[in-house]
Design a protein around this motif. Structure first.
Motif, PDB file in Angstrom:
ATOM      1  N   VAL A  10      -8.597 -14.407  -9.589  1.00  0.00           N
ATOM      2  CA  VAL A  10      -8.331 -13.942  -8.507  1.00  0.00           C
ATOM      3  C   VAL A  10      -7.215 -14.905  -7.622  1.00  0.00           C
ATOM      4  N   SER A  51      -4.866 -14.168  -1.427  1.00  0.00           N
ATOM      5  CA  SER A  51      -5.979 -13.508  -0.667  1.00  0.00           C
ATOM      6  C   SER A  51      -7.051 -12.904  -1.787  1.00  0.00           C
ATOM      7  N   CYS A 101       1.551 -15.246 -13.163  1.00  0.00           N
ATOM      8  CA  CYS A 101       1.669 -16.028 -11.968  1.00  0.00           C
ATOM      9  C   CYS A 101       2.736 -17.323 -12.076  1.00  0.00           C
ATOM     10  N   TRP A 126      -0.343 -19.434 -14.635  1.00  0.00           N
ATOM     11  CA  TRP A 126      -1.244 -18.921 -15.550  1.00  0.00           C
ATOM     12  C   TRP A 126      -1.007 -17.518 -15.739  1.00  0.00           C
ATOM     13  N   ASP A 134      -3.783  -7.742   4.115  1.00  0.00           N
ATOM     14  CA  ASP A 134      -3.979  -8.948   4.488  1.00  0.00           C
ATOM     15  C   ASP A 134      -3.028  -9.903   4.833  1.00  0.00           C
ATOM     16  N   LEU A 172      -2.056 -14.185   5.140  1.00  0.00           N
ATOM     17  CA  LEU A 172      -2.203 -15.339   4.273  1.00  0.00           C
ATOM     18  C   LEU A 172      -1.658 -16.528   5.511  1.00  0.00           C
ATOM     19  N   TYR A 186       1.269 -10.064   4.359  1.00  0.00           N
ATOM     20  CA  TYR A 186       1.672  -9.813   3.052  1.00  0.00           C
ATOM     21  C   TYR A 186       2.375  -8.791   2.888  1.00  0.00           C
ATOM     22  N   ARG A 223      -3.579  -1.401  -5.603  1.00  0.00           N
ATOM     23  CA  ARG A 223      -2.533  -2.391  -5.723  1.00  0.00           C
ATOM     24  C   ARG A 223      -1.352  -1.858  -6.326  1.00  0.00           C
ATOM     25  N   TYR A 247       3.637 -12.467  -7.980  1.00  0.00           N
ATOM     26  CA  TYR A 247       3.457 -12.269  -6.501  1.00  0.00           C
ATOM     27  C   TYR A 247       4.203 -10.889  -5.920  1.00  0.00           C
ATOM     28  N   GLN A 304       2.993  -8.241  -7.240  1.00  0.00           N
ATOM     29  CA  GLN A 304       1.895  -7.138  -7.559  1.00  0.00           C
ATOM     30  C   GLN A 304       0.971  -7.061  -6.449  1.00  0.00           C
ATOM     31  N   ALA A 305       1.581  -6.357  -5.211  1.00  0.00           N
ATOM     32  CA  ALA A 305       0.807  -6.219  -4.062  1.00  0.00           C
ATOM     33  C   ALA A 305      -0.406  -5.672  -4.214  1.00  0.00           C
ATOM     34  N   LYS A 306      -1.355  -6.395  -3.444  1.00  0.00           N
ATOM     35  CA  LYS A 306      -2.817  -6.038  -3.369  1.00  0.00           C
ATOM     36  C   LYS A 306      -2.991  -5.191  -2.062  1.00  0.00           C
ATOM     37  N   TYR A 307      -4.164  -4.572  -1.866  1.00  0.00           N
ATOM     38  CA  TYR A 307      -4.569  -4.251  -0.522  1.00  0.00           C
ATOM     39  C   TYR A 307      -3.719  -3.317   0.218  1.00  0.00           C
TER      40      TYR A 307
END
Ligand SMILES: Nc1nc2c(c(=O)[nH]1)N[C@H]1C(S)=C(S)[C@@H](COP(=O)(O)O)O[C@H]1N2
Ligand SMILES: [Mo]
Length: 258
Positions: A74, A77, A129, A133, A166, A168, A178, A212, A221, A223-226
């Motif tokens: 994870v 955020s 990422c 990783w 979210d 940051l 974000y 997402r 970066y 791969q937008a979440k929320y």
């Protein structure tokens, strides 16, 4: 460059990158002392190379069930901090709506149930990422292209902006919201989906619940979440730092092709 987090800064200077992404993008060949410049030119080179050799429509590699990573980190955020998000989570996202507006003929809102009722796509892909990783996961969601067709794009439409729940670190005029954006080529790419499930389960909060973006030809970066809202625009000059994304406003390239 504006202030960026320590781990990101290390990346910009050291030029370290996931081995797979680095090999694909040719970062090694371009490594010099000035990491920032190298990163930029390597990304631009990647984009040009992809366009010339493969075309933007080429598919990202898909893997098999046995390749799925036993643990998927994870990152960024892990839980939006707003009261609004807390309330949505509390109600198991029954009151959450994805808004699609901007340069569309018919702005619409979709509930999670609406999205789950639409034809879905499942894909097992590798997430890379820039912090160095990678992880392979199985994503299920609605192809973004089909949603965009359902709202109808106006002729001036050029980009899809993803507004997230979210924030940051607030380094830009007090805003750390974000957000991300992609062009219509990526928006209509067959592997670009709005994912509500990961590895066969509803998306966990850490991975961006309830929805997402997966845009598989680009780095982590993007791969937008929320996701809360998708806005169709013709220019991102009016959005925060004007570079089309949270990390882009902090020095990263807008096109993060892999
Ligand atoms: N809304 C939002 N989306 C985000 C981030 C974030 O902090 N907020 N981080 C990005 C980065 S840098 C990566 S690598 C991935 C991490 O996704 P994961 O937490 O599912 O591994 O999400 C991307 N999308
Ligand atoms: Mo990332």
């Amino acid at each position: 460059m504006t202030k960026i987090s320590l781990s990101r800064r290390r990346f910009m200077i050291g030029g370290t990158l996931g081995a797979a992404a680095a090999a694909l993008a040719g970062y090694e060949a371009l490594k010099q002392d000035d990491g920032t410049t190298v990163l930029r030119s390597a990304e631009q080179l990647t984009m040009r190379t992809q366009r010339l050799l493969q075309g933007r429509g080429a598919l990202a590699r898909e893997f098999s069930e046995s390749d799925i990573s036993p643990s998927f980190r994870v990152n960024g955020s892990t839980m939006p901090e707003s009261d609004e998000y807390a309330a949505l989570l509390d109600g198991k996202f029954a009151d959450w709506r994805l808004k699609i507006d901007g340069l569309v003929s018919q702005p619409r809102e979709f509930s999670l149930a609406d999205l789950k009722a639409l034809p879905a796509r499942t894909q097992i892909t590798r997430h890379d990422c820039v912090e160095g990783w990678s992880a392979i996961g199985r994503w299920t969601g609605v192809p973004l292209g089909s949603l965009l067709r359902s709202v109808g794009l106006k002729p001036a439409a050029r980009f899809a902006v993803f507004h997230c729940a979210d924030e940051l670190e607030k380094t830009l005029d007090g805003s750390g919201r974000y957000y991300e954006s992609i062009d219509l080529i990526d928006a209509f790419h067959p592997q670009t989906i709005l994912a509500y499930a990961m590895n066969g389960k509803d998306l966990a909060v850490g991975h961006g619940a309830p929805l997402r973006l997966r845009v598989e030809r680009q780095l982590g970066y993007k791969q937008a979440k929320y996701l809360m809202r998708i806005e169709i625009i013709d220019s991102f000059s009016g959005l925060w730092g004007g570079n089309g994304g949270y990390w882009e406003d902090r020095g990263y390239e807008w096109y993060a092709g892999i």
